[in-house]
Design a protein around this motif. Structure first.
Motif: not given
Length: 407
Positions: A190-205
């Protein structure tokens, strides 16, 4: 315990029928009793493990990795046998029809033993495909992370955001994880993509906040130049557990929300943020979970308060049925919606650019990938983690990278 009774009876009847057909197929192609009975014993071990797990399952503990593995092994053994059954049962039907016709005619039927052996060999060969696929899916497929990239053009995108990149991840389901090294590999990717913005769309557990305790240090390493934002998914509310008291559920929900802060994400609860660049801005909105027919906590109007209709808008909404039922037709014009939830059922067949199928498509119209209607887009991320079935077959874990372009 009674809630399990009818499903267990159905599974038992199905298993008996499938085992009879499988045993007879092996008997048809081989006289080796050791082979037949070894396979039968292995099947019995899987069934016994499943029944013991179900009867000893404490729902107050949520869905544990042990429960998921028992379910996974059951599916690994049942689905290939179902393929075998369909072929052999079809051949049986044909044989009964031929016998019925011959009973009312003077013609003699030809011996069917040779064809039965051929059909048995064919059925076993075809059944081996899902069997091997499920084994691979449990061992390695759930870590077979894929980076999927899209470039989306919009007439009204502010010029300053031309070339702006977004990494979307979804459905972490930390309570299912067992291999820290593999998860760290996914985070690094994920970090290798070096994007401007990171969005997480739910269900962390899966259910409980403490499922994330051993993974905070891993996911806290996620990086994005312009910030990290998140929303809640249906599993984050703790609705799929038997809590001892309402207070326990409330406290757990509070802790789930606090997890996002610990890993550096700004959690949007029917809220919005403006992202600014070179004096121009776009609106990022996040709603609580809204699912067709259940848990409709999300309030789109509340999240959009003080956002202008002419603003360029990115919406995070966990369940894609929200887009289908409400968002895509809204004249407020939500340009891009990011969802997850479906996992693509974690099993299916995909040939990029040519063919895409999963049982998930019979439940969700938008179930995996990018869709467009009315000039508006939704991306349904296939999920980073896994749930219920402890693997992935054909529908791989996904890291989405979207580049915004000024048309």
């Amino acid at each position: 315990m009674l809630r399990w009774l009818i499903p267990l009876i159905i599974v038992t009847i199905l298993a008996v029928i499938l085992e009879i057909y499988t045993f007879n197929a092996l008997k048809t192609i081989s006289k080796n009793k050791f082979l037949r009975f070894t396979f039968l014993i292995a099947s019995c071990i899987v069934y016994i493990n499943f029944f013991i797990t179900v009867f000893s399952y404490d729902r107050s503990n949520g869905q544990t990795p042990q429960f998921q593995m028992a379910m996974g092994l059951l599916l690994t053994f049942l689905i290939p046998k179902l393929v075998l059954f369909l072929l052999l049962f079809g051949e049986d039907v044909y044989r009964w029809i031929v016998k019925g016709i011959s009973a009312f005619s003077s013609s003699e039927t030809q011996p069917l033993a040779g064809r039965r052996k051929f059909i048995s060999q064919l059925a076993l060969g075809l059944a081996a495909i899902p069997f091997v696929s499920f084994i691979y899916g449990i061992i390695q497929g759930k870590y077979n992370y894929k980076v999927i990239k899209y470039q989306l053009s919009f007439d009204d995108l502010p010029a300053a955001f031309d070339g702006y990149t977004i990494t979307q991840i979804s459905d972490i389901h930390s309570g299912s994880f067992t291999n820290k090294e593999k998860i760290q590999y996914g985070v690094d990717l994920i970090n290798e993509q070096k994007s401007d913005l990171m969005l997480f769309t739910g269900d962390i557990v899966n259910n409980q906040a403490d499922e994330m305790d051993g993974w905070i240090d891993v996911f806290a390493k996620l990086e994005a130049k312009e910030g990290k934002y998140a929303i809640l998914g249906n599993h984050d509310y703790g609705d799929y557990m038997d809590w001892k008291t309402p207070e326990d559920k409330t406290n757990n929900f509070k802790k789930v929300k606090e997890i996002h802060q610990k890993i550096g994400f700004d959690l949007l609860l029917d809220e919005h943020r403006y992202l600014e660049k070179d004096g121009q801005k776009i609106a990022l909105l996040g709603v609580e979970n809204w699912g067709k027919g259940f848990n409709q906590a999300g309030d789109l109007q509340k999240a959009s308060a003080n956002v202008k209709k002419e603003d360029f808008k990115i919406l995070m909404s966990h369940d894609p049925s929200h887009w289908q039922e409400k968002v895509k037709m809204d004249d407020f014009n939500y340009h891009l919606t990011l969802s997850g939830h479906t996992h693509g059922l974690q099993m299916g067949i995909e040939i990029p650019g040519f063919f895409k199928w999963s049982p998930s498509q019979y439940v969700y119209k938008q179930w995996a990938g990018l869709y467009q209607e009315f000039g508006r887009f939704i991306n349904v991320n296939r999920g980073f983690g896994y749930h219920a079935f402890p693997g992935r077959v054909g529908i791989w874990p996904e890291i989405t990278v979207i580049e915004l372009k000024k048309a």
